[in-house]
Each structure stands twice: as structure tokens, then as C-alpha cells.
Write an enzyme that holds these catalytic residues in place. Structure first.
Site, PDB file in Angstrom:
ATOM      1  N   LYS A 152     -29.527 -30.534  -4.073  1.00  0.00           N
ATOM      2  CA  LYS A 152     -28.781 -30.357  -5.323  1.00  0.00           C
ATOM      3  C   LYS A 152     -29.617 -30.962  -6.445  1.00  0.00           C
ATOM      4  O   LYS A 152     -29.729 -32.184  -6.555  1.00  0.00           O
ATOM      5  CB  LYS A 152     -27.411 -31.029  -5.239  1.00  0.00           C
ATOM      6  CG  LYS A 152     -26.553 -30.741  -6.443  1.00  0.00           C
ATOM      7  CD  LYS A 152     -25.128 -31.188  -6.206  1.00  0.00           C
ATOM      8  CE  LYS A 152     -24.222 -30.805  -7.349  1.00  0.00           C
ATOM      9  NZ  LYS A 152     -24.595 -31.399  -8.617  1.00  0.00           N
ATOM     10  N   CYS A 196       4.555 -42.021 -29.819  1.00  0.00           N
ATOM     11  CA  CYS A 196       3.444 -42.957 -29.634  1.00  0.00           C
ATOM     12  C   CYS A 196       2.177 -42.384 -30.261  1.00  0.00           C
ATOM     13  O   CYS A 196       1.744 -41.289 -29.906  1.00  0.00           O
ATOM     14  CB  CYS A 196       3.214 -43.195 -28.143  1.00  0.00           C
ATOM     15  SG  CYS A 196       1.673 -44.060 -27.800  1.00  0.00           S
TER      16      CYS A 196
HETATM   17  S1  IVH Z   1     -24.947 -23.292  -6.566  1.00  0.00           S
HETATM   18  C1  IVH Z   1     -21.290 -21.032  -7.301  1.00  0.00           C
HETATM   19  N1  IVH Z   1     -27.085 -24.590  -5.819  1.00  0.00           N
HETATM   20  O1  IVH Z   1     -24.730 -28.182  -9.295  1.00  0.00           O
HETATM   21  C2  IVH Z   1     -22.150 -22.171  -7.093  1.00  0.00           C
HETATM   22  N2  IVH Z   1     -25.877 -25.424  -7.677  1.00  0.00           N
HETATM   23  O2  IVH Z   1     -21.450 -28.463  -9.597  1.00  0.00           O
HETATM   24  C3  IVH Z   1     -23.113 -22.357  -8.176  1.00  0.00           C
HETATM   25  N3  IVH Z   1     -26.870 -27.372  -8.736  1.00  0.00           N
HETATM   26  O3  IVH Z   1     -23.508 -26.299 -11.959  1.00  0.00           O
HETATM   27  C4  IVH Z   1     -23.988 -23.473  -8.001  1.00  0.00           C
HETATM   28  N4  IVH Z   1     -28.605 -27.538  -7.402  1.00  0.00           N
HETATM   29  O4  IVH Z   1     -25.938 -27.002 -12.029  1.00  0.00           O
HETATM   30  C5  IVH Z   1     -26.056 -24.546  -6.691  1.00  0.00           C
HETATM   31  N5  IVH Z   1     -29.004 -25.600  -5.095  1.00  0.00           N
HETATM   32  C6  IVH Z   1     -28.018 -25.546  -5.939  1.00  0.00           C
HETATM   33  C7  IVH Z   1     -27.869 -26.485  -6.987  1.00  0.00           C
HETATM   34  C8  IVH Z   1     -26.776 -26.385  -7.832  1.00  0.00           C
HETATM   35  C9  IVH Z   1     -27.993 -28.043  -8.456  1.00  0.00           C
HETATM   36  C10 IVH Z   1     -25.945 -27.721  -9.823  1.00  0.00           C
HETATM   37  C11 IVH Z   1     -25.566 -26.592 -10.746  1.00  0.00           C
HETATM   38  C12 IVH Z   1     -24.072 -26.486 -10.704  1.00  0.00           C
HETATM   39  C13 IVH Z   1     -23.692 -27.811 -10.133  1.00  0.00           C
HETATM   40  C14 IVH Z   1     -22.457 -27.637  -9.283  1.00  0.00           C
END
Ligand code: IVH
Length: 716
Positions: free
Chosen positions: A139, A461
Site C-alpha cells: 500500500k 448550544c
Molecule cells: S486499490 C478500489 N491498491 O490506498 C480500490 N490502493 O484507502 C482502490 N493505495 O485511495 C484502491 N496503494 O490511494 C489500491 N496497491 C494499492 C494501493 C492503494 C495505495 C491507496 C489509494 C487509495 C487508498 C485506499
């Protein structure tokens, strides 16, 4: 309780010298202070890049205020003590994503991963032991971008924004060498949104910062901030000088299928000239997922760029499509986050924040400390019970932790270092606002005492009113650019905006208020705010409902309500009927709302409470006079079940109940849990009982699972 940064932001005017009787050394000190604070403000508000801790900043402002108090004739209209209003970030134009950009749900341990896999199996109706092949990818800790290619040519690039609408960053993205302007090969779909992460490597980040430091330029706190700051440069020439990189990992709108599995898709993206992360791998068993996680955790420091977890994605794209998403997160992927980073620091004070719904949240003000590249000076203490359980006292040395973008938390107290004079924290019995409304302990649905203490003042409030306004203008609600927390605090304190409707009458009232003539405001900046407000006078029904800020009505629930009722008139009628009914005899409108799948008594009670209040109703009606509420999106009329109310009962054999429901919703149907005369279609499997009988007595069309699948097939 003053926020860490006062409601203060600058319209940058030229400083003019002013005759003063203050001695030369004081004048010099004053000019220096003003310059430093203005620089810090620019760094904080315009460049998302604090150059000092909140405590240092507050100290400087205190000194400035003290100097001005001693020498009132020193004060210039453009002093930071007088200026208000952030210079709005000159806009990038909005870009509507072809397919929303989702975010990932988090997993924190093996059990969460197990639960993710179990849910996938349940949804797909698989055997509890069935193999769910997944692909793991690091990630990347950067910022996501969506790149639209038409006939293989890069035509547009956008940030994620709120997931539906991002900002146009095409010119800047064209300067990133990892991103091809033209896709290689020929087998790309005619149109495709390729998605991935823009990031900055460790070495490049260090070089950039070293250069900035040598040249007296801006030093970034971490690579992610550096990447985000570089992408959001208005001048692409500056972006071009920043060493940005990109990994492609997913896609949005596509004109045609281009792979069957995640693994193939990654290979395709690479074949078109995109950089993909080399550390992706196929994992068939839970043990291999754990292995992949431990492996990446071990190599984290050697990768050369920041990562904050492992993304796990179901490999089959057919399964991904069937799984779809719930709210903003796909059911087919999860982010297994790395353990939170911890640090020790001292509690300087405990403040109470009053939220939109009156909940009192204690916040520890901390001696600023860097945790994982981010300066932390506040941490949540959640509620009174938490403070008591952990026995956190002012002056204590505490362990805090920060996981990703979650608010930092106080984990425990280092008892050995407790100051002798530290006393237990006395949770306030009154709201900290001027009304000093008594605080009540929340009762849970079961009648037991909950942990949350709430101010009982509701809309009387001022804190709750202000928080309501912030919620109203926030991203997922009215999304009014330039009307953020700071501006609203100021408008509220000056009585210019007391309730949402006032936002829309502000421009007309400004003929008398003349905000632009007030210290610190300028004609252009005020114009920008008014333009941003005017641009949001027409609003989608779901955003409108969410913006009202009823408790338990999040954006997902608001979307459900919008889809079900289609127009504000319909929904408002139902809400009034529900709220006016006697508690003993719930109205038909209430029964109907409760029959919406995923809407329960808690939401219904909250809405009833909200609309039972004459003053809330009046405020909503005043608001309605100001805005134009768009009906929910027209339903796909090609679908045979569009707009119909469908009920599932009995055992389904080819589909899980969840998948059947998700299918119906994708086709524009409303799924209800009970049969009534409003039901259009009953899908009954073996073992169906009373619902089948009721449907028969009401003459409601009834089909079996095969009939349902045939119907869905027909819809394509
Ligand atoms: S997939 C539908 N793959 O993580 C899924 N995301 O909270 C779309 N990110 O907004 C994301 N590495 O900015 C995916 N290998 C990876 C990723 C990745 C970083 C980030 C991305 C996304 C966030 C998810």
C-alpha cells in the site's frame, strides 16, 4: 477552548509602514514577528506544510499580541492579529470520475483478514473452506490519481477529491516521467481511466529537502506531503522539478474488458508502459497472505519509498465485479495496515470539544512530538470513561499512537513518571459554552448508560450550531470551497451566519455588512466565497439530506433515502408524517421507511426527533427557500426492476442473499425486508413462508431464483 490555530487566515495585502511612537528596537521586533508569523501562516494554510509546532506558533502569536497590547499604535490593519480569511487555493477545475474512486477498509490483524475472506465467501455463496485467490500489493503512501486515456493518449488526470469529483491535474501529471503520454502496444481499450499512486522516493525526498534547506526554501515533513504539495502546484514548471513517481494498480471506467484477473490486469498495465509495483504476488491461502505481510513489513525500510500496509485484492475480476462495493469501499479488497507507531510525550492540558451532535470529546493537548513523520500535538481521549480507565491526568507522560490517517490516540500513562501533584481529571458536568447546559450521560438502546456525555442544549448550544454549519459546508455535504472551519467560525462569531440558510443570504446582506471593508478582508476574496456559495445553490438530494446533519444519517444512509424517495417533496412529506404521529401508533410512513433494507429504528428515531422539533423544521424550510434540490438520479429505465421494490425470501441456492440484494440495487431496485402493498416483486426460494402468503393475498408478482436470474440477465 481555542483551537490549536485560531480562526485566523490571511488575505495577503502589502504591509504599509505606519508612524508610531514605539522605540526602534520594539518596532524591529514587531516587524520580525509579523514576518515570521506570516511565513508560518503561508506554510500552514497555503502549502499544507507547517514549519513549526502549534505550541511554537501559539507562543509567537502571544508575543505579538502582548506587543500590540503594550503599543497599540503599532498595530497595522494587515497584522496577523487583524487578518482573517484564508487565501483560497486558486482552483483546479473539477473533474467528474467516470467510476467513483473508492477507498479501502482496513484490517489490523490476522483475524480481520480472516473476516474479510469469510465475508467474500459468504457473499459469493462459496464453501467456508473454498480457496479465494488474492493478489497482494504494497500500500503505497502517496496520493491517488486517475489518468484518462483515449485511443491510447493521456487526455486528463485528476486527483481523488471526494471520490466522485476530483481536481484536474493534467498539466502537472504530464511532467511525471513514469506516466506515459501514449500507451505502448495496441491492445488497450479505446477509453480507460488508469489509477494508481503518485509518490516520492526516499532518496529524492532527501535531495529535494536538502536543496530546499540550502536555498532557504520549503522543507517537507515527509515524502507524502512533498508529493501532495508538488502535485498541487499551480505552476506545472515547479511540479516538473519535483521527482515524482507513479505506480499503476487499478482502473475506473473502461470501454471494454481487458483482463480476467487482477494479476493479468497488472501485467496489462505494465505492457502499456506503466510502472507497476514489482512486489505484487498471488496468494491462495491465508498462510501465504500472512507470509506476504510479514515479508513486506520486514523489507519496508529497504523499498526506497513509504508504504503503510499491504493491499489484498480478490484475484478474479468476475468475483470483483460480483462483490461490488458497499459505501465507499470495495467488498473485494482490504488494506492490512502496519502496526501503529508509538511515541511518548507529556499531556499539557485536557480540552473538551463539543461535536455536532453534542458529544463531549476530551482532547489531550500534548507537548508536540513527531510520530512517523508527522508532528502530533493533540490526541483524542474518546470519552470520560476512557480518561478514568486509563487515569490520564494533566502533566502525565503518556504513550500515544498514530496509525495512518486515524486521529492519534493516548494509549497509556507512564505511571513511573507521574508528577507528584497530578490530580485526577474531573470531567465537566456542564457544556463549556456560555450557556453552561448540563451534560447528560447517553442512554443506549438497551437502557444502560453509554460512555458518551452529551450537551443537552441541542441547537441552542453555540458549539453544536457551529459544528452543524461546518458539517453542512463540508466535502460530502454542500462542499462549499473556501467556506471551511476557520471561515465559518469567524462568520458565526460575528453573527453573519447562524444557520445554513444564512450562508445563501450572506451576499445580499453584505450590502450592509460590507465584509470586504472589514479588517483583513479584500474585495476579491469575499467575491470568491460568494461565488463558491452560489455554485452550490443547486444540490443533489442525497447531499442535501446528509448536510442536514441528523444523527446516524451518514452519506450512505442519505443516498439510500434519496434513492428511495427520489425527491425532497416525497421525503419531507414522509418525515413530517412520521414525526407528527403519536408514539403509540407509528405512521404508515414510518413502517415504510423501516422496510428499506439497511434502515433501522435508530435512523428512523433520529429523523423523527429532528423533524419533531419546530425550530429544526423552520430552519430546514428557510434553507429550502434558498436552494434548489435536484431529484435523485433518474433510474436506468433499461432495467426491468428499476424503481421497483423487491423482497427476497426463502433460501436462494445460486446466490447469497447479500449478492442478490446488491444485484437488485445495482439495477435500480429498492430492496425491502417486508412485503406490503408497495412491494412490486417477491423473489421466493425454497422454504418461503409468511411473506409468500402475504404476497399471494396482495396479488404481488412472485418469481423464483431462476426467474430472478433470467430477469437480471435481460438487464445485461
Ligand atoms: S486499490 C478500489 N491498491 O490506498 C480500490 N490502493 O484507502 C482502490 N493505495 O485511495 C484502491 N496503494 O490511494 C489500491 N496497491 C494499492 C494501493 C492503494 C495505495 C491507496 C489509494 C487509495 C487508498 C485506499
Amino acid at each position: 477552548m481555542p483551537p490549536a490555530r485560531l480562526p485566523m487566515f490571511c488575505w495577503w495585502g502589502m504591509m504599509t509602514d505606519k508612524p508610531t511612537s514605539a522605540p526602534a528596537n520594539i518596532r524591529k521586533q514587531y516587524a520580525q514577528l509579523v514576518a515570521i508569523i506570516r511565513q508560518a501562516d503561508a506554510a500552514y494554510y497555503q502549502h499544507d506544510h507547517p514549519t513549526m509546532t502549534d505550541a511554537e506558533y501559539d507562543g509567537l502569536r502571544q508575543r505579538l499580541l502582548a506587543l500590540e497590547a503594550d503599543h497599540p499604535d503599532l498595530v497595522r490593519p494587515d497584522s496577523p492579529s487583524q487578518t482573517v480569511g484564508a487565501k483560497p487555493a486558486a482552483a483546479f477545475s473539477p473533474v467528474q470520475h467516470g467510476v467513483p474512486m473508492l477507498s479501502l477498509d482496513n484490517a489490523f490483524d490476522e483475524q480481520d483478514v480472516e473476516e474479510f475472506l469469510a465475508k467474500v465467501r459468504r457473499f459469493l455463496g462459496l464453501d467456508p473452506e473454498a480457496v479465494v485467490a488474492c493478489v497482494t500489493e504494497p500500500k503505497i503512501d502517496g496520493l491517488s490519481a486517475s489518468l484518462r486515456y483515449r485511443q491510447g493518449q493521456l487526455v486528463q488526470a485528476a486527483t481523488r477529491g471526494d471520490g466522485r469529483t476530483g481536481e484536474d491535474i493534467t498539466a502537472n501529471v504530464r511532467t511525471i516521467t513514469d506516466i506515459p503520454q501514449t500507451l505502448a502496444g495496441e491492445d488497450w481499450p479505446d477509453e480507460i481511466e488508469i489509477r494508481g499512486e503518485i509518490y516520492m522516493g526516499h532518496d529524492d525526498f532527501a535531495t529535494l529537502n536538502a536543496r530546499a534547506e540550502a536555498e532557504g526554501g520549503k522543507v517537507f515533513a515527509n515524502p507524502r506531503n512533498a508529493a501532495a504539495g508538488s502535485v498541487r502546484q499551480l505552476d506545472p514548471k515547479i511540479t516538473a522539478q519535483r521527482p515524482l513517481r507513479f505506480f499503476a494498480y487499478s482502473w475506473g471506467e473502461v470501454s471494454g474488458a481487458f483482463a480476467d484477473t487482477q494479476l493479468d490486469a497488472i501485467a496489462q498495465l505494465a505492457s502499456w508502459g506503466h510502472a507497476v509495483n514489482p512486489r505484487h504476488q498471488l496468494c491462495e491461502y491465508k498462510a501465504s497472505l500472512i507470509n506476504a505481510y510479514q515479508n513486506i513489513l520486514k523489507h519496508r525500510a529497504d523499498l526506497g519509498y513509504d508504504i503503510d500496509g499491504l493491499v489484498i485484492k480478490v484475484n478474479s475480476l468476475d468475483w470483483q465485479r460480483r462483490l461490488g462495493h458497499v459505501g465507499r469501499s470495495p467488498r473485494w479488497a482490504v488494506a492490512w495496515k502496519f502496526p501503529a507507531e508509538q511515541a511518548q510525550t507529556r499531556v499539557l492540558d485536557i480540552d473538551i470539544q463539543v461535536g455536532r451532535t453534542g458529544a463531549l470529546t476530551p482532547v489531550a493537548r500534548l507537548q508536540p512530538i513527531t510520530v512517523g513523520g508527522v508532528v502530533v500535538s493533540n490526541a483524542t481521549l474518546h470519552n470520560a470513561d476512557e480518561i478514568e480507565r486509563k487515569d490520564v491526568r494533566i502533566g502525565d507522560q503518556v504513550v500515544i499512537q498514530r496509525a495512518g490517517d486515524v486521529i492519534p490516540q493516548v494509549v497509556s500513562v507512564v505511571m513511573a513518571e507521574r508528577p507528584a501533584d497530578a490530580v485526577p481529571y474531573g470531567f465537566p458536568q456542564q457544556c463549556p459554552c456560555d450557556l453552561k447546559t448540563p451534560v447528560v450521560r447517553e442512554q443506549t438502546a438497551g437502557g444502560t448508560e453509554g460512555a458518551v456525555r452529551r450537551c443537552s442544549g441541542e441547537m441552542r448550544c453555540p458549539f453544536q450550531r457551529l459544528e452543524h454549519l461546518k458539517h453542512f459546508a463540508s466535502r460530502r455535504a454542500f462542499d462549499i470551497e473556501g467556506l471551511g472551519a476557520k471561515q465559518l467560525e469567524l462568520f458565526f462569531e460575528n453573527d453573519w451566519v447562524k444557520e445554513p440558510a444564512d450562508i445563501f443570504t450572506l451576499e445580499a446582506r453584505n450590502r450592509d455588512l460590507k465584509i470586504e471593508t472589514r479588517e483583513g478582508f479584500g474585495v476579491q476574496s469575499v467575491r470568491n466565497v460568494f461565488d463558491a456559495i452560489a455554485a452550490r445553490k443547486t444540490i443533489d438530494l442525497d447531499r442535501f439530506v446528509y448536510a442536514l446533519g441528523a444523527r446516524h444519517v451518514g452519506d450512505g444512509t442519505a443516498r439510500l433515502l434519496a434513492r428511495t424517495y427520489q425527491s425532497w417533496d416525497n421525503l419531507y412529506k414522509a418525515l413530517l408524517e412520521m414525526s407528527n404521529a403519536s408514539p403509540e401508533a407509528p405512521s404508515e410512513a414510518e413502517t415504510e421507511m423501516l422496510s428499506i433494507d439497511q434502515i433501522g429504528q435508530t435512523v428512523v428515531d433520529s429523523l423523527k426527533g429532528y423533524f419533531a422539533s419546530a425550530s429544526s423544521r423552520a430552519a430546514v424550510e428557510r434553507l429550502c427557500e434558498q436552494v434548489s434540490i435536484q431529484d435523485a438520479e433518474a433510474i436506468d429505465t433499461a432495467s426491468p426492476v428499476a424503481g421497483k421494490t423487491v423482497v427476497f425470501t426463502g433460501k436462494l441456492e445460486q446466490l447469497s442473499r447479500d449478492e442478490a440484494k446488491a444485484m437488485a440495487e445495482r439495477l435500480g431496485a429498492k430492496v425491502s425486508g417486508s412485503v406490503s402493498k408497495k412491494t412490486d416483486l417477491l423473489v421466493a426460494g425454497p422454504g418461503a413462508g409468511s411473506k409468500l402468503k402475504t404476497a399471494a393475498s396482495l396479488g404481488i408478482e412472485t418469481i423464483d431464483e431462476d426467474g430472478w436470474l433470467a430477469l437480471v440477465q435481460q438487464a445485461g
